[in-house]
Write an enzyme that holds these catalytic residues in place. Structure first.
Site, PDB file in Angstrom:
ATOM      1  N   LYS A  70     -15.210  -7.545   5.387  1.00  0.00           N
ATOM      2  CA  LYS A  70     -14.232  -8.299   6.158  1.00  0.00           C
ATOM      3  C   LYS A  70     -14.436  -8.146   7.655  1.00  0.00           C
ATOM      4  O   LYS A  70     -14.775  -7.073   8.128  1.00  0.00           O
ATOM      5  CB  LYS A  70     -12.835  -7.819   5.791  1.00  0.00           C
ATOM      6  CG  LYS A  70     -12.522  -8.041   4.328  1.00  0.00           C
ATOM      7  CD  LYS A  70     -11.247  -7.351   3.919  1.00  0.00           C
ATOM      8  CE  LYS A  70     -11.004  -7.567   2.437  1.00  0.00           C
ATOM      9  NZ  LYS A  70      -9.888  -6.768   1.943  1.00  0.00           N
TER      10      LYS A  70
ATOM     11  N   HIS B 136       0.843  -1.204   0.000  1.00  0.00           N
ATOM     12  CA  HIS B 136       0.000   0.000   0.000  1.00  0.00           C
ATOM     13  C   HIS B 136       0.880   1.258   0.000  1.00  0.00           C
ATOM     14  O   HIS B 136       0.594   2.223  -0.705  1.00  0.00           O
ATOM     15  CB  HIS B 136      -0.896   0.042   1.247  1.00  0.00           C
ATOM     16  CG  HIS B 136      -1.948  -1.034   1.305  1.00  0.00           C
ATOM     17  ND1 HIS B 136      -1.948  -2.015   2.260  1.00  0.00           N
ATOM     18  CD2 HIS B 136      -3.045  -1.261   0.549  1.00  0.00           C
ATOM     19  CE1 HIS B 136      -3.002  -2.813   2.091  1.00  0.00           C
ATOM     20  NE2 HIS B 136      -3.682  -2.377   1.052  1.00  0.00           N
TER      21      HIS B 136
ATOM     22  N   ARG C 266      -2.138  -5.312  -8.172  1.00  0.00           N
ATOM     23  CA  ARG C 266      -0.963  -6.153  -7.956  1.00  0.00           C
ATOM     24  C   ARG C 266      -0.830  -7.157  -9.092  1.00  0.00           C
ATOM     25  O   ARG C 266      -0.047  -7.004  -9.986  1.00  0.00           O
ATOM     26  CB  ARG C 266      -1.067  -6.868  -6.607  1.00  0.00           C
ATOM     27  CG  ARG C 266      -0.976  -5.909  -5.420  1.00  0.00           C
ATOM     28  CD  ARG C 266      -1.345  -6.580  -4.141  1.00  0.00           C
ATOM     29  NE  ARG C 266      -2.700  -7.072  -4.170  1.00  0.00           N
ATOM     30  CZ  ARG C 266      -3.260  -7.846  -3.271  1.00  0.00           C
ATOM     31  NH1 ARG C 266      -2.551  -8.255  -2.255  1.00  0.00           N
ATOM     32  NH2 ARG C 266      -4.521  -8.215  -3.370  1.00  0.00           N
TER      33      ARG C 266
ATOM     34  N   SER D 169      -2.539  -8.118   3.193  1.00  0.00           N
ATOM     35  CA  SER D 169      -2.810  -7.892   4.614  1.00  0.00           C
ATOM     36  C   SER D 169      -3.109  -9.203   5.326  1.00  0.00           C
ATOM     37  O   SER D 169      -2.699  -9.393   6.472  1.00  0.00           O
ATOM     38  CB  SER D 169      -4.005  -6.943   4.772  1.00  0.00           C
ATOM     39  OG  SER D 169      -3.743  -5.730   4.135  1.00  0.00           O
TER      40      SER D 169
END
Ligand code: COA
Length: 161
Positions: A43, A19, A92, A130
């Protein structure tokens, strides 16, 4: 909003060096970046909304062109409220594409005046995630090469409790 501003939204549970790389690259293009920490996400987060917000503020405390804000509800409503027009997202690998494609077009459908711009993280960090950071930290591994320094302390404090 007269400056070239972009809003970088995310869960950031926690922020990783991937990030951070997106933020650095984005500052080449934008004069100011608002990192928008989402409360409402699918989440079940490890760090609370408040913790994620405070952690991000600490990570970017030396960068005057980055402002960290919280938001609840729809991203486009937040954008409207602060008068921003550009959403920034990091890309990504190919696997990110489908989700990002869907989100960008849905946001555009909800508000056609808002555009999403994608920036690729540097290749050395482009596979970071993450969830892997959380897993490693919980299992006692070393995350120092994966996250900005202040995040390590946030994990230590949280895991001690
Ligand atoms: N480096 C490292 N990791 C990255 C990354 C990068 N450059 N870019 C994405 N990721 C990873 C994160 O680590 C995270 O990994 P994980 O799934 O393993 O935990 C994952 O990609 C995505 O996390 P993040 O970048 O924090 O964003 P997000 O996808 O969780 O954010 C919101 C989604 C918050 C932007 C979106 O849900 C939202 O806008 N919510 C508000 C409600 C709304 O408007 N909904 C309608 C949307 S159309």
């Amino acid at each position: 909003m007269p400056e070239k501003v972009a809003v970088y939204p995310g869960t950031f549970d926690p922020i990783t060096l991937g990030h951070v790389s997106v933020v650095k690259r984005a500052l080449i293009v934008f004069e100011k970046l608002i990192i928008a920490v989402a409360k409402d996400t699918q989440k079940n987060t490890f760090f609370s909304f408040e913790e994620r917000f405070e952690m991000l503020k600490e990570v970017f405390s030396d960068e005057p062109r980055v402002e960290v804000m919280k938001f609840e509800g729809l991203l486009i409503d937040f954008m409207k409220r602060i008068g921003a027009k550009v959403i920034l997202r990091g890309l990504r690998t190919v696997s990110d594409f489908e989700y990002e494609f869907q989100m960008a077009l849905t946001n555009r459908k909800l508000d056609n005046s808002i555009e999403t711009i994608f920036i690729m993280a540097e290749e050395q960090v482009s596979y970071f995630s993450s969830s892997l950071v959380r897993e490693i930290a919980k299992l006692g591994g070393d995350i120092s090469l994966l996250v900005p320094q202040p995040v390590i302390k946030w994990f230590e404090r949280k895991l001690k409790r």
